[in-house]
Design a protein around this motif. Structure first.
Motif, short mmCIF file in Angstrom:
data_model
loop_
_atom_site.label_atom_id
_atom_site.label_comp_id
_atom_site.label_asym_id
_atom_site.label_seq_id
_atom_site.Cartn_x
_atom_site.Cartn_y
_atom_site.Cartn_z
N THR A 49 0.81 -1.22 0.00
CA THR A 49 0.00 0.00 0.00
C THR A 49 0.84 1.27 0.00
O THR A 49 0.29 2.37 0.03
CB THR A 49 -0.93 0.01 1.22
N ILE A 66 3.91 0.44 -7.24
CA ILE A 66 3.55 1.24 -6.06
C ILE A 66 4.64 2.25 -5.71
O ILE A 66 4.35 3.30 -5.13
CB ILE A 66 3.23 0.33 -4.84
N LYS A 74 -2.64 3.89 -5.94
CA LYS A 74 -3.51 4.09 -4.77
C LYS A 74 -4.94 4.43 -5.15
O LYS A 74 -5.85 4.26 -4.33
CB LYS A 74 -2.91 5.16 -3.86
#
Length: 241
Positions: A49, A66, A74
């Protein structure tokens, strides 16, 4: 789809929290991520994340790296952290509207989704109370509602059922099934092995930062000669030196 390629993370020079992890989490599946406390589950999720930097390797969410493309990645996923103690000074409705603003959820869609989700989870009447007055279970429900508000294609859930009452737990599990049936990705960690048997299309077991198993429950049972329970197989794997 989530692709984890040769990912390593260390917090000290003596031990790796995650060691050369390789995993592909396909779309259209509910994927369970299992392991004892301290196995590296939450560390992996925090790298997925973008909360923690990756020491080595790469993670892509539906094709977006990411690290290289964090904003694009995101926008695609919704994340339920392992602790729901966030934005405690906001009222429930303020928090959900904040999430709606971040993800550009139109006003009419937002109002309908907020009503549906909070009524489903039994917190609709508490939306004008501050989150700090909520119980642990209510805080979990408001965080989950916020995650689902913008209808992300990829769900990344760290112990999402913790603190939920049976009705809300059932509702969330049904939502997970429906999301996967639409061809989207559900990735969640849990300690509750019964939930894994009920829900998961595939599982991965990690211990001391190392992947021990990845496959279906049927493949796991095939690997073991006995007709043991998932609990017995899990204990055998994680106790193996």
């Amino acid at each position: 789809m989530i692709e984890i390629n040769h990912v390593t993370k260390s917090f000290s020079t003596s031990k790796k929290a995650v060691d050369n992890l390789n995993l592909t989490i396909p779309a259209g599946k509910i994927f369970g991520f299992l392991g004892p406390n301290g196995a590296g589950k939450s560390t992996t999720i925090k790298m997925m994340t973008g909360i923690l930097p990756i020491d080595e390797g790469s993670i892509t969410i539906n094709g977006f790296d990411i690290t290289k493309h964090p904003i694009e990645a995101k926008k695609i996923f919704g994340y339920v952290p392992d602790s729901p103690d966030l934005f405690l000074r906001l009222k429930g409705i303020e928090y959900l509207n904040f999430i709606g603003d971040v993800y550009d959820v139109p006003s009419d869609v937002r109002q309908e989704k907020i009503a549906y989700l909070t009524k489903t989870f039994g917190i609709y009447d508490a939306l004008n109370d501050t989150i700090q007055t909520y119980s642990h279970g209510m805080r979990q429900k408001i965080i989950v509602s916020g995650v689902l508000l913008h209808e992300p294609k990829v769900w990344i859930l760290d112990e999402p059922l913790t603190g939920l009452d049976p009705k809300s737990s059932y509702s969330l599990k049904e939502m997970m099934r429906e999301h996967a049936q639409k061809g989207y990705t559900v990735f969640f960690s849990t300690h509750v092995l019964e939930v894994v048997e009920q829900l998961c299309d595939e599982v991965a077991i990690i211990n001391e930062g190392t992947l021990l198993f990845h496959g279906t429950l049927e493949e796991m049972r095939t690997k073991f000669t006995s007709d043991g329970s998932l609990e017995q197989m899990f204990l055998e794997l994680t106790n193996h030196e």
